[in-house]
Design a protein around this motif. Sequence first.
Motif, mmCIF file in Angstrom:
data_model
loop_
_atom_site.group_PDB
_atom_site.id
_atom_site.type_symbol
_atom_site.label_atom_id
_atom_site.label_comp_id
_atom_site.label_asym_id
_atom_site.label_seq_id
_atom_site.Cartn_x
_atom_site.Cartn_y
_atom_site.Cartn_z
ATOM 1 N N ARG A 403 0.809 -1.059 -0.065
ATOM 2 C CA ARG A 403 0.020 -0.075 0.055
ATOM 3 C C ARG A 403 0.897 1.214 -0.028
ATOM 4 O O ARG A 403 0.436 2.314 -0.587
ATOM 5 C CB ARG A 403 -1.076 -0.009 1.177
ATOM 6 N N PHE A 404 1.965 1.272 0.516
ATOM 7 C CA PHE A 404 3.099 2.496 0.447
ATOM 8 C C PHE A 404 3.424 2.673 -0.715
ATOM 9 O O PHE A 404 3.183 4.074 -1.362
ATOM 10 C CB PHE A 404 4.235 1.767 1.429
ATOM 11 N N TYR A 405 3.806 1.663 -1.618
ATOM 12 C CA TYR A 405 4.124 2.008 -2.966
ATOM 13 C C TYR A 405 3.021 2.323 -3.926
ATOM 14 O O TYR A 405 3.206 2.938 -4.749
ATOM 15 C CB TYR A 405 4.886 0.693 -3.399
ATOM 16 N N ALA A 406 1.825 2.016 -3.457
ATOM 17 C CA ALA A 406 0.565 2.258 -4.322
ATOM 18 C C ALA A 406 0.084 3.656 -4.114
ATOM 19 O O ALA A 406 -0.508 4.146 -4.807
ATOM 20 C CB ALA A 406 -0.568 1.240 -4.025
ATOM 21 N N THR A 407 0.669 4.156 -3.045
ATOM 22 C CA THR A 407 0.302 5.565 -2.430
ATOM 23 C C THR A 407 1.231 6.769 -2.366
ATOM 24 O O THR A 407 0.890 7.897 -2.701
ATOM 25 C CB THR A 407 -0.138 5.555 -0.920
ATOM 26 N N ILE A 408 2.502 6.473 -2.132
ATOM 27 C CA ILE A 408 3.365 7.489 -1.916
ATOM 28 C C ILE A 408 4.379 7.439 -2.968
ATOM 29 O O ILE A 408 5.055 6.493 -3.292
ATOM 30 C CB ILE A 408 4.227 7.200 -0.462
ATOM 31 N N SER A 409 4.812 8.729 -3.201
ATOM 32 C CA SER A 409 5.971 9.145 -4.329
ATOM 33 C C SER A 409 7.064 9.429 -3.468
ATOM 34 O O SER A 409 7.007 10.624 -2.675
ATOM 35 C CB SER A 409 5.641 9.936 -5.387
ATOM 36 N N PHE A 410 8.389 8.928 -3.572
ATOM 37 C CA PHE A 410 9.433 9.301 -2.924
ATOM 38 C C PHE A 410 10.507 9.515 -3.588
ATOM 39 O O PHE A 410 10.602 9.188 -4.933
ATOM 40 C CB PHE A 410 9.837 8.245 -1.687
ATOM 41 N N ASN A 411 11.716 10.003 -3.312
ATOM 42 C CA ASN A 411 12.694 10.282 -4.052
ATOM 43 C C ASN A 411 13.542 9.195 -4.743
ATOM 44 O O ASN A 411 13.671 8.088 -4.020
ATOM 45 C CB ASN A 411 13.912 11.195 -3.100
ATOM 46 N N GLY A 412 13.519 9.160 -5.968
ATOM 47 C CA GLY A 412 13.955 7.804 -6.771
ATOM 48 C C GLY A 412 13.022 7.048 -7.250
ATOM 49 O O GLY A 412 13.282 6.307 -8.077
ATOM 50 N N ALA A 413 11.906 7.235 -6.668
ATOM 51 C CA ALA A 413 10.754 6.334 -7.235
ATOM 52 C C ALA A 413 10.285 6.756 -8.758
ATOM 53 O O ALA A 413 10.354 7.943 -9.083
ATOM 54 C CB ALA A 413 9.430 6.572 -6.340
ATOM 55 N N SER A 414 9.803 5.908 -9.416
ATOM 56 C CA SER A 414 9.263 6.057 -10.938
ATOM 57 C C SER A 414 8.056 6.515 -10.686
ATOM 58 O O SER A 414 7.248 6.105 -9.877
ATOM 59 C CB SER A 414 9.494 4.846 -11.853
ATOM 60 N N TRP A 415 7.572 7.522 -11.709
ATOM 61 C CA TRP A 415 6.332 8.073 -11.706
ATOM 62 C C TRP A 415 5.435 7.016 -12.442
ATOM 63 O O TRP A 415 5.724 5.899 -13.147
ATOM 64 C CB TRP A 415 6.297 9.168 -12.407
ATOM 65 N N VAL A 416 4.110 7.088 -11.996
ATOM 66 C CA VAL A 416 3.342 5.955 -12.648
ATOM 67 C C VAL A 416 3.101 5.820 -13.963
ATOM 68 O O VAL A 416 2.627 4.832 -14.633
ATOM 69 C CB VAL A 416 1.908 6.008 -11.870
ATOM 70 N N ASN A 417 2.919 7.220 -14.649
ATOM 71 C CA ASN A 417 2.876 7.331 -16.118
ATOM 72 C C ASN A 417 4.241 7.481 -16.983
ATOM 73 O O ASN A 417 5.194 7.930 -16.300
ATOM 74 C CB ASN A 417 1.848 8.549 -16.360
ATOM 75 N N ARG A 418 4.507 6.801 -17.872
ATOM 76 C CA ARG A 418 5.650 6.779 -18.972
ATOM 77 C C ARG A 418 5.725 7.738 -20.036
ATOM 78 O O ARG A 418 6.542 7.566 -20.603
ATOM 79 C CB ARG A 418 5.931 5.380 -19.139
ATOM 80 N N GLY A 419 4.871 8.732 -20.016
ATOM 81 C CA GLY A 419 4.919 9.686 -20.926
ATOM 82 C C GLY A 419 4.257 9.313 -22.207
ATOM 83 O O GLY A 419 3.821 8.281 -22.395
ATOM 84 N N GLU A 420 3.976 10.127 -23.107
ATOM 85 C CA GLU A 420 3.003 9.947 -24.180
ATOM 86 C C GLU A 420 3.592 8.873 -25.292
ATOM 87 O O GLU A 420 2.898 8.184 -26.048
ATOM 88 C CB GLU A 420 2.615 11.326 -25.019
ATOM 89 N N ASP A 421 5.225 8.729 -25.306
ATOM 90 C CA ASP A 421 5.666 7.643 -26.192
ATOM 91 C C ASP A 421 5.662 6.273 -25.436
ATOM 92 O O ASP A 421 6.361 5.111 -26.088
ATOM 93 C CB ASP A 421 6.825 8.028 -26.451
ATOM 94 N N GLY A 422 5.283 6.129 -24.263
ATOM 95 C CA GLY A 422 5.235 5.141 -23.364
ATOM 96 C C GLY A 422 6.694 4.684 -22.854
ATOM 97 O O GLY A 422 6.703 3.658 -22.364
ATOM 98 N N ASN A 423 7.676 5.278 -23.133
ATOM 99 C CA ASN A 423 9.057 4.914 -22.879
ATOM 100 C C ASN A 423 9.499 5.886 -21.790
ATOM 101 O O ASN A 423 10.446 5.332 -21.106
ATOM 102 C CB ASN A 423 9.827 4.982 -24.247
ATOM 103 N N GLN A 424 9.310 7.130 -21.696
ATOM 104 C CA GLN A 424 9.789 8.109 -20.855
ATOM 105 C C GLN A 424 9.619 7.748 -19.370
ATOM 106 O O GLN A 424 8.154 7.265 -19.095
ATOM 107 C CB GLN A 424 9.365 9.398 -21.077
ATOM 108 N N SER A 425 10.541 7.475 -18.351
ATOM 109 C CA SER A 425 10.095 7.239 -16.972
ATOM 110 C C SER A 425 10.785 8.618 -16.233
ATOM 111 O O SER A 425 12.005 8.753 -16.418
ATOM 112 C CB SER A 425 10.809 6.142 -16.680
ATOM 113 N N TYR A 426 10.006 9.115 -15.425
ATOM 114 C CA TYR A 426 10.538 10.135 -14.607
ATOM 115 C C TYR A 426 10.632 9.605 -13.152
ATOM 116 O O TYR A 426 9.779 8.929 -12.490
ATOM 117 C CB TYR A 426 9.217 11.186 -14.217
ATOM 118 N N ARG A 427 11.743 10.121 -12.708
ATOM 119 C CA ARG A 427 12.039 9.586 -11.190
ATOM 120 C C ARG A 427 11.927 10.731 -10.263
ATOM 121 O O ARG A 427 12.749 11.625 -10.965
ATOM 122 C CB ARG A 427 13.302 8.846 -11.158
ATOM 123 N N PHE A 428 11.462 10.638 -9.244
ATOM 124 C CA PHE A 428 11.231 12.048 -8.404
ATOM 125 C C PHE A 428 12.591 12.356 -7.923
ATOM 126 O O PHE A 428 13.628 11.584 -7.407
ATOM 127 C CB PHE A 428 10.328 11.669 -7.139
#
Length: 622
Positions: A403-428
């Motif tokens: 539940r923690f990983y479904a709820t909280i974004s923390f430094n170094g965590a990947s964002w849930v969406n990968r961008g419009e091209d499906g490949n970009q990954s954002y890490r906080f």
Amino acid sequence: MKTIIKHLQQLVAGIFILLTTGCNKNFLDRQPDDMLDLDAVFAQALETERYLANVYSFVPPLGDGNQGFEGSFMSIADEADFGASFMYANHLHNIGNWGPSTTVFDFWTYLYQGVRSASVFIARVDECQEMSAELRKQRKAEARALRAFYYSLLLRQYGPVVVLAETPFEIDTPPESLQLARTPYDACVQYISAEFDQAISDLPARITDQGQLGRVDQLVVLAAKARMLLYAASPLFNGNADYGNFVNPDGTPLINTVYDHEKWKTAADAAKAVIDRMPSGLLIKTDETGSPNPLSSYRDVFLDRWNQEIIWGRQPKGELLDWHWWQHCAPHQAGGEAVYGATQQQVDAFFMANGERPITGYNTDGSPIINPRSGYTEQGFAEETTQYWNEGVSKMYVGREPRFYATISFNGASWVNRGEDGNQSYRFEFWAGGADLVGDNYSKTGYAIRKFIHPSTVWNPNWANVTVEKLQDIIFRLGEVYLNYAEALNEYDFAGNQVEILHYLNLIRKRAGIPAYGTAPGQIAPPPSQSAMRDAIRAERRAELVFEDLRIWDCRRWKIAEQTDDGPFYGINIKGGSHLSDPLLYKRVVFENRVFQRKHYLWPIPQTEVERNRQCVQNPFW
């Protein structure tokens, strides 16, 4: 349709002004030429249905949709902060800069407009001969249930309320007849309960028609009644000696200061009635092997529309409100601002994967007291990437419950969406010089929220090609009812109900993917006493129901808000750390000192209202 609803809302609001002010009745003597009068509304089935839609519209939205966009209730509880630079109402609340003349998150007038609107519908729907008698009966029951629900919302926020007459006041009612005293709290509960019971008899047992989902049915009414009765049994309203001098002008006590143990039995029975009527249990998702997937099981309760766990939800919100939520949770790199930040106290409240709580308390300097059985540590960084965390993240965030990983974004965590091209990954990157600590609007705690964020939402940093996956507000769900039932049983009779309490508590834990309480290998030793079980239930509520606009009422009804909501609030050291593996980044620092005093347990009634209605006394200590 929008124009008609707008006109109807204007009509309801106008009538309500007369009701609450008792002044200048000539204000409503004339009716605008472009406004439908009530005779015309209730002569047509279509307009009658539209009027009922207006009655439904007063159900307060959750999260960013709260009335007046003042932030949200979660941002004035101990679970979150709204870090926008503008002085929103949540900031005024949290520093104690509010009161009867400067109200914030004030729903008094708004909910009474809903009450009035429902009463008008109940009084006049039978005039609509274009509707069948059976349909009129059901629609009237829906309005009655909604009116009772609005009263219950007023009750939890303001305490004893003014219960209005069944028949709405006429326009020419003398002002002196509108001086109305508040009804004692227990009498309010009895009245609302009776209204719920009356509505049930004319409602369908369960609505399954896709075109009608969101309407009130019997299960919705039972859930609303059960929550209200749980609150009524709680310490704030059950034997609270602080309110011994809280009386009407004639001396009538407004809250009973004598504790009634049987209220817990009433609350338990009401919750069990909901459980017994639910056609299925908690939502459980599986992975490709057919095994339960705890992360998606919990996450998708809020993403899968009308899933089996939902008792009452609102139809998908407008795109703008979903956009707001996404914008306020997404990292700056992905086009958002991430201004909703979980507090460090809330981050600490999630369990470890082994089912233990990581933190058992705090020292006077705010440093944590670590549970040695939990395996929790704040030293070092992850050396591997898993489905839950990336290599390099602080070990503060390693080995936590799903539940923690479904709820909280923390430094170094990947964002849930990968961008419009499906490949970009954002890490906080919430640190000085990091990509997400930009401008004036950002998380002041160093955390962001990912609960309620749909992975299918498409966004990019330029705010182009935006596709927001519409969500729904979940007002009642089965997971809450399980916890309500366990709490009421424990308070009523721990010794006689221990097996039943653990059964429902463990259903929540099983879905969450953490060990159950029990004596089998791998389980957690059951709480040995009523007070220990109380702590366990409250801890489970804090993890399971986080950010669902419930924590604020829990802390108040338990009378613990002077401990949970007052004093220093912590996040991580976002201005002191300079990179992901900088130990200084993870030092706990105070981001805000909040103020909670005894008077804050109940909202003040707006000063203008108590001045207009001299029989309506102000809440204690204001």
